[in-house]
Design a protein around this motif. Sequence first.
Motif: not given
Length: 70
Positions: A34-53
Amino acid sequence: MFRTAIDNASRQQARSFELRATTSLARLLAKQGHRDEARTMLAEIYDWFTEGFDTPDLKDAKDLLDELDA
């Protein structure tokens, strides 16, 4: 179990814990095909971050996102 952890972290606005649980769930989903589902959900939370990369959790999430994009 991962979804419960994600929901609990979200309710508590504990973004780093939510990221960690989402990364784990995304990795499991990807292994199950389920790569598409995995990528979508992870990208959604990853995009919340603005620092600490440079933190291990965000690096891990980014590496997985890159792998899912390949």
